[in-house]
Design an enzyme around this catalytic site. Structure first.
Site, PDB file in Angstrom:
ATOM      1  N   ALA A 128       0.822  -1.213   0.000  1.00  0.00           N
ATOM      2  CA  ALA A 128       0.000   0.000   0.000  1.00  0.00           C
ATOM      3  C   ALA A 128       0.855   1.261   0.000  1.00  0.00           C
ATOM      4  CB  ALA A 128      -0.919  -0.025   1.219  1.00  0.00           C
ATOM      5  N   ASN A 196       1.960  -2.083   8.115  1.00  0.00           N
ATOM      6  CA  ASN A 196       2.910  -2.948   7.394  1.00  0.00           C
ATOM      7  C   ASN A 196       3.765  -2.109   6.451  1.00  0.00           C
ATOM      8  OD1 ASN A 196       2.178  -5.877   8.009  1.00  0.00           O
ATOM      9  ND2 ASN A 196       0.201  -4.932   7.630  1.00  0.00           N
ATOM     10  N   HIS A 226      -0.517   8.092   3.655  1.00  0.00           N
ATOM     11  CA  HIS A 226       0.867   7.916   4.120  1.00  0.00           C
ATOM     12  C   HIS A 226       1.736   8.977   3.446  1.00  0.00           C
ATOM     13  CE1 HIS A 226      -0.507   3.997   5.502  1.00  0.00           C
ATOM     14  NE2 HIS A 226      -0.877   3.694   4.275  1.00  0.00           N
TER      15      HIS A 226
HETATM   16  N1  LIG Z   1       2.066  -4.790   3.026  1.00  0.00           N
HETATM   17  C1  LIG Z   1       1.049  -3.936   2.918  1.00  0.00           C
HETATM   18  O1  LIG Z   1       1.170  -2.869   2.308  1.00  0.00           O
HETATM   19  C2  LIG Z   1      -0.254  -4.271   3.531  1.00  0.00           C
HETATM   20  C3  LIG Z   1      -0.411  -5.431   4.250  1.00  0.00           C
HETATM   21  N2  LIG Z   1      -1.629  -5.759   4.796  1.00  0.00           N
HETATM   22  C4  LIG Z   1      -1.702  -7.015   5.559  1.00  0.00           C
HETATM   23  O2  LIG Z   1      -2.079  -8.069   4.681  1.00  0.00           O
HETATM   24  C5  LIG Z   1      -2.726  -9.111   5.425  1.00  0.00           C
HETATM   25  C6  LIG Z   1      -4.028  -9.509   4.741  1.00  0.00           C
HETATM   26  O3  LIG Z   1      -4.873  -8.365   4.666  1.00  0.00           O
HETATM   27  P1  LIG Z   1      -6.399  -8.480   4.189  1.00  0.00           P
HETATM   28  O4  LIG Z   1      -6.497  -9.365   3.009  1.00  0.00           O
HETATM   29  O5  LIG Z   1      -6.937  -7.123   4.107  1.00  0.00           O
HETATM   30  O6  LIG Z   1      -7.018  -9.216   5.452  1.00  0.00           O
HETATM   31  P2  LIG Z   1      -8.441  -9.940   5.539  1.00  0.00           P
HETATM   32  O7  LIG Z   1      -8.786  -9.973   6.987  1.00  0.00           O
HETATM   33  O8  LIG Z   1      -9.392  -9.366   4.567  1.00  0.00           O
HETATM   34  O9  LIG Z   1      -8.077 -11.408   5.037  1.00  0.00           O
HETATM   35  C7  LIG Z   1      -7.314 -12.307   5.759  1.00  0.00           C
HETATM   36  C8  LIG Z   1      -7.812 -13.674   5.409  1.00  0.00           C
HETATM   37  O10 LIG Z   1      -7.007 -14.650   6.043  1.00  0.00           O
HETATM   38  C9  LIG Z   1      -7.891 -15.700   6.427  1.00  0.00           C
HETATM   39  N3  LIG Z   1      -7.329 -16.557   7.447  1.00  0.00           N
HETATM   40  C10 LIG Z   1      -7.320 -16.396   8.783  1.00  0.00           C
HETATM   41  N4  LIG Z   1      -6.755 -17.451   9.375  1.00  0.00           N
HETATM   42  C11 LIG Z   1      -6.398 -18.307   8.375  1.00  0.00           C
HETATM   43  C12 LIG Z   1      -5.813 -19.603   8.345  1.00  0.00           C
HETATM   44  N5  LIG Z   1      -5.451 -20.215   9.446  1.00  0.00           N
HETATM   45  N6  LIG Z   1      -5.617 -20.186   7.135  1.00  0.00           N
HETATM   46  C13 LIG Z   1      -5.971 -19.564   5.994  1.00  0.00           C
HETATM   47  N7  LIG Z   1      -6.554 -18.338   5.958  1.00  0.00           N
HETATM   48  C14 LIG Z   1      -6.758 -17.734   7.147  1.00  0.00           C
HETATM   49  C15 LIG Z   1      -9.126 -14.985   6.905  1.00  0.00           C
HETATM   50  O11 LIG Z   1     -10.219 -15.883   6.923  1.00  0.00           O
HETATM   51  P3  LIG Z   1     -11.554 -15.508   7.724  1.00  0.00           P
HETATM   52  O12 LIG Z   1     -12.148 -14.319   7.017  1.00  0.00           O
HETATM   53  O13 LIG Z   1     -12.367 -16.731   7.578  1.00  0.00           O
HETATM   54  O14 LIG Z   1     -11.121 -15.230   9.123  1.00  0.00           O
HETATM   55  C16 LIG Z   1      -9.254 -13.906   5.850  1.00  0.00           C
HETATM   56  O15 LIG Z   1     -10.012 -14.346   4.752  1.00  0.00           O
HETATM   57  C17 LIG Z   1      -2.935  -8.560   6.830  1.00  0.00           C
HETATM   58  O16 LIG Z   1      -1.944  -9.046   7.702  1.00  0.00           O
HETATM   59  C18 LIG Z   1      -2.769  -7.043   6.637  1.00  0.00           C
HETATM   60  O17 LIG Z   1      -2.334  -6.400   7.813  1.00  0.00           O
HETATM   61  C19 LIG Z   1      -2.707  -4.958   4.604  1.00  0.00           C
HETATM   62  C20 LIG Z   1      -2.582  -3.790   3.903  1.00  0.00           C
HETATM   63  C21 LIG Z   1      -1.350  -3.321   3.362  1.00  0.00           C
HETATM   64  O1  LIG Z   2      -3.565  -0.059   3.376  1.00  0.00           O
HETATM   65  C1  LIG Z   2      -2.825   0.766   3.915  1.00  0.00           C
HETATM   66  O2  LIG Z   2      -2.910   1.999   3.701  1.00  0.00           O
HETATM   67  C2  LIG Z   2      -1.710   0.344   4.790  1.00  0.00           C
HETATM   68  C3  LIG Z   2      -1.957  -0.759   5.678  1.00  0.00           C
HETATM   69  O3  LIG Z   2      -3.055  -1.107   5.998  1.00  0.00           O
HETATM   70  C4  LIG Z   2      -0.797  -1.451   6.214  1.00  0.00           C
HETATM   71  O4  LIG Z   2       0.324  -1.010   5.985  1.00  0.00           O
HETATM   72  O5  LIG Z   2      -0.992  -2.472   6.870  1.00  0.00           O
END
Ligand SMILES: NC(=O)C1=CN([C@@H]2O[C@H](COP(=O)(O)OP(=O)(O)OC[C@H]3O[C@@H](n4cnc5c(N)ncnc54)[C@H](OP(=O)(O)O)[C@@H]3O)[C@@H](O)[C@H]2O)C=CC1
Ligand SMILES: O=C([O-])CC(=O)C(=O)O
Length: 274
Positions: A128, A196, A226
């Protein structure tokens, strides 16, 4: 329809079909040059039945720690507490892991050594954020400072451990409130699902202890904002991004697109940007 495996096609597995994972799965199913979706891991298969039966080439549904058996590239997009169980088995088998819950990498940094020892790789997408190409380049020289300010709407911050532990009421805010100021490492502990991006920035640049950040709860914004200032011997630059939240208000829509762009580069004939 289940498709046969084309020669030299890279197999991709996805851990977590949430706001990010579902979009990556859809993009792979629609076609990314030289790549195919081979497997997914989900917490509750019943919840994803309709989606999985709607794709043209349905992937296998596998346990989260076995995805590396079915893929060359495992994309981690589950909550960060699952990072180790996804990435460790994959890199031990010499596979590549794309990590989006990059904040979780800080407490599991030995995975980088494990990957190195086994011929695996850990790929952190820009996610992001913006401009990690420039930060990478500046880090080849000397970066003096990296400062980042994150502002999120209230819905994008609710439930963060820092807010809960400090009993901060963000629901009744009328004006922006600075919640946190400190290193990216400390920020990631307090806001594991929110910053993140700060950790990705720090790994591209001067590390999680020297990268400074602020987190604001801002009822006046509707996007995840950001702003970054970098001071280096080669350049001074300012960057900003205003992310439209996805179905998950904590996560910007551009995050999934960044992973898709990274996957496209794995086999693309024309690659632009570092
Ligand atoms: N690097 C970056 O720039 C960013 C990183 N992120 C990170 O990315 C990650 C994913 O974000 P996002 O997709 O929005 O999150 P969501 O909550 O939308 O999706 C996470 C998914 O993981 C599933 N899950 C939970 N436990 C398990 C398991 N044991 N096995 C398989 N799947 C599982 C959840 O299932 P269920 O719905 O059934 O619980 C859910 O569908 C997060 O850690 C977030 O903080 C987010 C934004 C920016
Ligand atoms: O989506 C964003 O703006 C950033 C975010 O959530 C993350 O870094 O985890």
């Amino acid at each position: 329809m289940t498709g046969s495996k084309a020669p030299n096609e890279l197999q991709v597995a996805i851990a977590g079909l949430g706001s990010i994972g579902t979009k990556i799965a859809t993009a792979l199913d629609q076609g990314i040059e030289g790549l195919a979706l081979s497997a997914v891991a989900v917490r509750d298969p019943a919840k994803h039945q309709a989606f999985l039966s709607s794709v043209r080439r349905p992937p296998k549904v596998m346990p989260i720690d076995q995805l590396g058996d079915a893929a060359d590239i495992v994309v981690e997009c589950a909550p960060s507490n699952h990072l180790r169980s996804i990435v460790e088995p994959a890199v031990k088998r010499g596979k590549a892991a794309v990590v989006v819950s990059v904040g979780g990498l800080l407490d599991n940094f030995d995975l980088v050594d494990l990957a190195r020892a086994n011929g695996g790789r850990i790929l952190v997408p820009t996610g992001a954020l913006i401009g990690l190409d420039a930060v990478n380049a500046a880090a080849v020289g000397t970066i003096h400072s990296v400062k980042m300010v994150t502002r999120k709407p209230i819905d994008g911050l609710r439930g963060a451990p820092f807010i809960v532990q400090n009993k901060i009421d963000i629901d009744n805010l009328r004006e922006p409130l600075k919640l946190f100021e400190g290193s990216a490492r400390e920020g990631a502990k307090g806001f594991p699902a929110n910053v993140n991006v700060a950790v990705a920035l720090s790994l591209a640049g001067i590390g999680p202890d020297r990268t400074q950040m602020q987190v604001w709860a801002d009822p006046t914004v509707t996007r995840n904002v950001h702003r970054i200032e970098v001071e280096a011997d080669s350049a001074r630059f300012s960057m900003g991004i205003e992310n439209v939240p996805s179905e998950n208000p904590k996560t910007g829509m551009i995050t999934a697109l960044s992973v898709i762009a990274l996957l496209r580069k794995q086999r693309a004939t024309l690659c632009v940007g570092t």
